[in-house]
Design a protein around this motif. Structure first.
Motif, PDB file in Angstrom:
ATOM      1  N   LEU A  27      85.563 106.277  17.147  1.00  0.00           N
ATOM      2  CA  LEU A  27      85.639 105.355  15.883  1.00  0.00           C
ATOM      3  C   LEU A  27      85.676 106.127  14.791  1.00  0.00           C
ATOM      4  O   LEU A  27      85.728 107.689  14.954  1.00  0.00           O
ATOM      5  CB  LEU A  27      84.126 104.824  16.013  1.00  0.00           C
ATOM      6  CG  LEU A  27      83.692 103.974  17.281  1.00  0.00           C
ATOM      7  CD1 LEU A  27      82.585 103.455  17.030  1.00  0.00           C
ATOM      8  CD2 LEU A  27      84.952 102.459  17.165  1.00  0.00           C
ATOM      9  N   THR A  31      82.645 104.330  10.212  1.00  0.00           N
ATOM     10  CA  THR A  31      81.836 103.302  11.057  1.00  0.00           C
ATOM     11  C   THR A  31      80.479 103.866  11.448  1.00  0.00           C
ATOM     12  O   THR A  31      79.572 103.086  11.543  1.00  0.00           O
ATOM     13  CB  THR A  31      82.945 102.871  12.123  1.00  0.00           C
ATOM     14  OG1 THR A  31      84.060 102.446  11.636  1.00  0.00           O
ATOM     15  CG2 THR A  31      82.314 101.834  13.085  1.00  0.00           C
ATOM     16  N   SER A  48      82.493  98.162  18.973  1.00  0.00           N
ATOM     17  CA  SER A  48      82.101  99.545  18.586  1.00  0.00           C
ATOM     18  C   SER A  48      80.713  99.946  18.960  1.00  0.00           C
ATOM     19  O   SER A  48      80.542 101.172  19.327  1.00  0.00           O
ATOM     20  CB  SER A  48      82.186  99.370  16.958  1.00  0.00           C
ATOM     21  OG  SER A  48      83.379  99.104  16.620  1.00  0.00           O
TER      22      SER A  48
END
Length: 85
Positions: A27, A31, A48
Motif C-alpha cells: 500500500l 494510506t 487494504s
C-alpha cells in the motif's frame, strides 16, 4: 477489527516505520497514515485492511480482539479494560 492503536503498537513491536509497513502490505504511505489516523477501529477499504493484517501477521504479529484469548502464548502487550491514566 483492528484499531489504529493496535496498528501503531504492532509497528512499534516490529520496529518498523510507516514506510516499511506500506512496503510489506503493498500500500502507499498516505494510506497507512490515514488508517493510523482513524479514531478507534481502522477505517478503509476492506482489501487494504486485509493486506495490512496479512502483512503484520506474516511479520509475526498476532492481533488480539477485545476479550479474546491469545492461543499462541508468545510475548506481547495487551491493553487492560477499565480506567486508564
Amino acid at each position: 477489527m483492528m484499531t489504529s492503536a493496535q496498528m501503531r503498537a504492532a509497528r512499534a513491536l516490529l520496529g518498523i516505520d510507516q514506510k516499511r509497513l506500506a512496503e510489506l502490505s503493498g500500500l502507499s504511505v498516505p494510506t497507512i497514515q490515514r488508517m493510523e489516523a482513524s479514531d478507534g477501529n481502522v477505517r478503509g477499504v476492506v482489501e487494504s485492511l486485509t493486506r495490512v493484517v496479512e502483512a503484520l501477521e506474516a511479520a509475526g504479529i498476532e492481533l488480539i480482539g477485545e476479550g479474546a484469548a491469545s492461543p499462541s502464548g508468545g510475548r506481547g502487550v495487551r491493553l487492560k479494560s477499565g480506567p486508564r491514566t
